[in-house]
Design a protein around this motif. Structure first.
Motif, short mmCIF file in Angstrom:
data_model
loop_
_atom_site.label_atom_id
_atom_site.label_comp_id
_atom_site.label_asym_id
_atom_site.label_seq_id
_atom_site.Cartn_x
_atom_site.Cartn_y
_atom_site.Cartn_z
N ASN A 62 0.83 -1.21 0.00
CA ASN A 62 0.00 0.00 0.00
C ASN A 62 0.87 1.26 0.00
O ASN A 62 0.56 2.23 -0.71
CB ASN A 62 -0.94 0.01 1.21
N VAL A 63 1.93 1.24 0.78
CA VAL A 63 2.83 2.39 0.82
C VAL A 63 3.48 2.59 -0.54
O VAL A 63 3.62 3.73 -1.02
CB VAL A 63 3.89 2.21 1.93
N LYS A 64 3.85 1.50 -1.20
CA LYS A 64 4.46 1.59 -2.53
C LYS A 64 3.47 2.19 -3.52
O LYS A 64 3.83 3.05 -4.34
CB LYS A 64 4.91 0.21 -2.98
N ASP A 65 2.21 1.74 -3.47
CA ASP A 65 1.19 2.27 -4.38
C ASP A 65 0.98 3.77 -4.15
O ASP A 65 0.88 4.54 -5.10
CB ASP A 65 -0.13 1.53 -4.20
N ILE A 66 0.90 4.15 -2.89
CA ILE A 66 0.70 5.57 -2.56
C ILE A 66 1.88 6.39 -3.05
O ILE A 66 1.72 7.49 -3.59
CB ILE A 66 0.49 5.74 -1.04
N SER A 67 3.08 5.86 -2.89
CA SER A 67 4.28 6.56 -3.36
C SER A 67 4.26 6.74 -4.87
O SER A 67 4.61 7.81 -5.39
CB SER A 67 5.52 5.79 -2.93
N ASN A 68 3.84 5.70 -5.59
CA ASN A 68 3.75 5.80 -7.05
C ASN A 68 2.73 6.84 -7.49
O ASN A 68 2.97 7.62 -8.42
CB ASN A 68 3.40 4.44 -7.66
N VAL A 69 1.58 6.87 -6.83
CA VAL A 69 0.54 7.86 -7.15
C VAL A 69 1.05 9.26 -6.87
O VAL A 69 0.83 10.19 -7.66
CB VAL A 69 -0.75 7.56 -6.37
N ALA A 70 1.75 9.44 -5.76
CA ALA A 70 2.29 10.76 -5.42
C ALA A 70 3.33 11.20 -6.45
O ALA A 70 3.38 12.38 -6.84
CB ALA A 70 2.90 10.74 -4.02
N THR A 71 4.14 10.26 -6.92
CA THR A 71 5.14 10.59 -7.94
C THR A 71 4.47 11.02 -9.24
O THR A 71 4.88 12.01 -9.87
CB THR A 71 6.05 9.38 -8.19
N GLU A 72 3.44 10.30 -9.64
CA GLU A 72 2.72 10.65 -10.86
C GLU A 72 2.03 12.01 -10.72
O GLU A 72 2.05 12.82 -11.67
CB GLU A 72 1.69 9.58 -11.19
N ALA A 73 1.45 12.27 -9.56
CA ALA A 73 0.78 13.56 -9.34
C ALA A 73 1.78 14.70 -9.39
O ALA A 73 1.50 15.77 -9.95
CB ALA A 73 0.04 13.55 -8.00
N THR A 74 2.96 14.47 -8.84
CA THR A 74 4.00 15.50 -8.88
C THR A 74 4.45 15.76 -10.31
O THR A 74 4.64 16.92 -10.72
CB THR A 74 5.19 15.07 -8.01
N ALA A 75 4.63 14.70 -11.07
CA ALA A 75 5.03 14.86 -12.47
C ALA A 75 3.96 15.62 -13.26
O ALA A 75 4.28 16.51 -14.07
CB ALA A 75 5.29 13.50 -13.10
N ASP A 76 2.69 15.29 -13.03
CA ASP A 76 1.60 16.00 -13.70
C ASP A 76 1.59 17.48 -13.32
O ASP A 76 1.34 18.35 -14.16
CB ASP A 76 0.25 15.37 -13.36
N ALA A 77 1.85 17.77 -12.06
CA ALA A 77 1.87 19.16 -11.61
C ALA A 77 3.00 19.93 -12.27
O ALA A 77 2.84 21.10 -12.64
CB ALA A 77 2.00 19.22 -10.09
N ILE A 78 4.15 19.29 -12.44
CA ILE A 78 5.28 19.95 -13.10
C ILE A 78 4.95 20.25 -14.56
O ILE A 78 5.22 21.35 -15.07
CB ILE A 78 6.55 19.09 -12.97
N VAL A 79 4.34 19.28 -15.25
CA VAL A 79 3.95 19.49 -16.64
C VAL A 79 2.92 20.61 -16.74
O VAL A 79 2.99 21.47 -17.62
CB VAL A 79 3.41 18.17 -17.25
N MET A 80 1.95 20.62 -15.82
CA MET A 80 0.92 21.65 -15.83
C MET A 80 1.53 23.02 -15.59
O MET A 80 1.16 24.01 -16.25
CB MET A 80 -0.13 21.36 -14.74
N LYS A 81 2.52 23.11 -14.71
CA LYS A 81 3.19 24.39 -14.45
C LYS A 81 3.93 24.87 -15.69
O LYS A 81 3.86 26.05 -16.05
CB LYS A 81 4.18 24.24 -13.29
#
Length: 105
Positions: A62-81
């Motif tokens: 579960n921690v690994k899944d949450i970490s992956n989702v957080a990484t993807e969300a961060t990447a999306d935020a960088i692209v959006m910026k």
């Protein structure tokens, strides 16, 4: 009657040895009491500890899944910026063109 210094020293050492032995015995009894309490606590919580250890793999997944989702969300935020920065630069260029066009008159 005189007391020899070596006899006095021997008596003091004997008394200190007895006191040290008594303190050591008291410390060992307290240590035994603490270890007994720890053992009782572990026995009382054996089922909880076993279930927690069995669920460790699921928790780490579960921690690994949450970490992956957080990484993807961060990447999306960088692209959006970056996209937003590009759009703002475009709007600034358009505004500067409009200003320069009207200021020439």
């Amino acid at each position: 009657m005189y007391i020899n210094v070596s006899v006095l020293f021997d008596i003091l050492l004997a008394i200190l040895g007895i006191v040290a032995l008594i303190v050591l015995i008291l410390v060992l009894f307290k240590l035994l009491k603490v270890l007994t309490n720890v053992n009782k606590l572990l026995e009382d919580n054996k089922d909880n500890l076993d279930s927690t250890l069995k669920n460790t793999k699921d928790i780490s997944d579960n921690v690994k899944d949450i970490s992956n989702v957080a990484t993807e969300a961060t990447a999306d935020a960088i692209v959006m910026k970056d996209n937003l920065t590009n759009h703002i630069d475009t709007v600034k260029d358009i505004v500067s063109i409009i200003v320069s066009t009207f200021s020439k008159k």
